[in-house]
Design an enzyme around this catalytic site. Structure first.
Site, short mmCIF file in Angstrom:
data_model
loop_
_atom_site.label_atom_id
_atom_site.label_comp_id
_atom_site.label_asym_id
_atom_site.label_seq_id
_atom_site.Cartn_x
_atom_site.Cartn_y
_atom_site.Cartn_z
N ASP A 20 -58.86 109.82 -123.28
CA ASP A 20 -59.67 111.04 -123.21
C ASP A 20 -59.73 111.75 -124.55
OD1 ASP A 20 -61.08 113.23 -122.41
OD2 ASP A 20 -59.57 114.02 -121.05
N ASP A 42 -67.60 112.22 -126.50
CA ASP A 42 -66.59 112.23 -125.45
C ASP A 42 -66.46 110.85 -124.82
OD1 ASP A 42 -64.70 113.43 -123.66
OD2 ASP A 42 -66.25 113.41 -122.12
#
Length: 484
Positions: A174, A372
């Site tokens: 992440d 992301d």
């Protein structure tokens, strides 16, 4: 508030991770005009993968070997990286239902990101998030949670060792968050994961952090019990993880280990990341893994999620020679996110008319576009999305349209084709460089019958996000050392 002066380079290697499939005779539909740039979409290969993905067997491919712990800020570390669906049996009957579940998880992820940004801009406390109504109480670490297996926000797992002797765990990768955490015994409420739950009592390197430790002080939400630091990480959709904050040894396969990495030992956890043991935060904040191991760079290559192949997550590895570079910006409002200086998008080789300020990060911390790894579908600010979509639709009038699907409003019926020429789509960066996307990174199948959709969506906020579908097959490198 002025923006931080720290800049890093976002490096996109154009050495694509190639997946080989049996060749088939193809019928190509010519473009309706030669006035724009095209690239080829291999329809048959894409549909072949949709039929394979549901048959993947979850579990370990092989056990990795972990070295004796050592630390060096200049060491190069490398670990395997796996698509989520190659490791987790999602129990879907068809590819269409799998895509719908993926998009539901993706919408939850985007909601989490935009909520996190809104809280930062409004200077709200993380404890304002549901379901907690106050700060963590020392005597109360148990909070009822609901199942979140359909809302998992991470789509790629990396394999790392935790503890000594090291035990291997699949962890969500992440880039949009900082705090590392892993499910821990004893569990008050833990979701199902592929690996056995981490047992701190079986690790000689486990060390609880005190309330006065620098790592504890850097947490957004923390509390104290018997001078031991407690942590909580809340996400925008109401999910959370709560437990003890500790330091542990983290191992990277055969390439080395790092001592005393701060990581949450979660005893109560929402089930967002079914299958994974926890999360590795690669954001820009001080508690992220990259910051703690003093990495000068990190990179990953995301393979197609419809395969059972794996790639690598690397720290401090050399930048590929054939790279497209662009500076990233970091905001003082929220240092977790990596904002890229995107200035435009081209379709069919022609720049789409989008105001230069559309993707800019302003002085208040609003706007901008982040990179992301956990968001699947790229979200563009609404006006920019409409302009890009309209430009694409204008150049694909020769393709048979299909009804919209979930968050996609532009889809095509390619069921009668083996391959097709489609307009190119490229990102244009402030460095003057452009990255042309492979056709399969923006026209994706949503069923096994030949329905393909334009894989972009409008953003409900001023924030735009470059998602992992658009990053697939490209080694993305974050150079963290450069200051301008």
């Amino acid at each position: 508030m002025a923006l931080n002066s720290l800049f890093v380079l976002f490096t996109l290697s154009i050495s694509f991770f190639v997946l080989h499939f049996p060749s088939a005779s193809s019928r190509t539909v010519p473009s309706e005009t030669d006035d724009f740039a095209t690239t080829e979409l291999d329809v048959s290969s894409s549909l072949h993968r949709t039929n394979q993905v549901l048959s993947f067997i979850s579990g370990f491919l092989e056990e990795e070997t972990y070295s004796t712990p050592r630390f060096s800020s200049s060491s190069s570390f490398s670990v395997q990286l796996h698509p989520r669906d190659s490791l987790v049996n999602s129990q879907h009957q068809d590819y269409k239902s799998l895509v719908l579940a993926r998009l539901a998880r993706d919408s939850a992820r985007v909601k989490s990101i935009t909520t996190k940004l809104r809280l930062a801009l409004n200077q709200a406390d993380r404890s304002d998030l549901y379901p907690t109504e106050s700060e963590i109480l020392p005597e109360d670490l148990s909070t009822p949670v609901s199942s979140g297996t359909k809302l998992g926000s991470g789509e790629y797992f990396t394999r790392v060792g935790v503890g000594y002797p090291p035990k291997p765990f699949f962890m969500v990768l992440d880039t949009g968050s900082d705090v590392n955490w892993i499910q821990c015994k004893p569990c008050t409420d833990c979701y199902n994961q592929t690996d056995p739950v981490f047992d701190p009592a079986a690790s000689s390197s486990y060390s609880p952090l005190t309330c006065s430790s620098p790592q504890c002080q850097q947490l957004e939400t923390s509390a104290c019990r018997s001078n031991k630091c407690l942590y909580q990480v809340s996400y925008g959709d109401g999910s959370f993880t709560v437990g003890d904050y500790m330091t542990e040894t983290v191992s990277f396969g055969k390439s080395g280990s790092v001592n005393r990495v701060a990581i949450g030992c979660g005893h109560d956890n929402e089930g967002l990341f079914v299958g994974a043991a926890g999360l590795i935060g690669l954001g820009g904040g001080p508690l992220s893994l990259t910051s703690q191991i003093k990495a000068t760079s990190f990179s990953y290559c995301l393979v197609d999620r419809d395969t059972d192949r794996s790639s690598t997550l690397e720290f401090n590895s050399p930048r590929p020679y054939d790279s497209v570079t662009a500076p990233l910006r970091k905001s003082q409002k929220l240092d977790s996110f990596y904002y890229v200086e995107l200035i435009g998008v081209s379709v069919g080789g022609k720049t789409v008319r989008i105001p230069p300020s559309t993707f800019a990060l302003d002085q208040s911390g609003s706007g901008g576009i982040i990179v992301d790894s956990g968001t699947a579908i790229t979200r563009l600010q609404s006006d920019a999305y409409n302009a890009v979509r309209d430009a694409f639709v204008k150049l694909t009038r020769n393709l048979k349209p299909a009804s919209g699907f979930a968050l996609f409003d532009t889809c095509y019926d390619l069921s009668s084709l083996n391959s097709v020429k489609v307009p190119t789509v490229s990102f244009q960066f402030s460095s003057g460089k452009s990255l042309e996307l492979p056709a399969k990174n923006y026209l994706i199948p949503v069923d096994s019958k030949g329905t393909f959709c334009f894989a972009f969506a409008p953003s409900s906020s001023s924030l735009s996000i470059i998602g992992n579908v658009q990053q697939q097959g490209t080694r993305v490198t974050f150079d963290l050392w450069l200051t301008l």
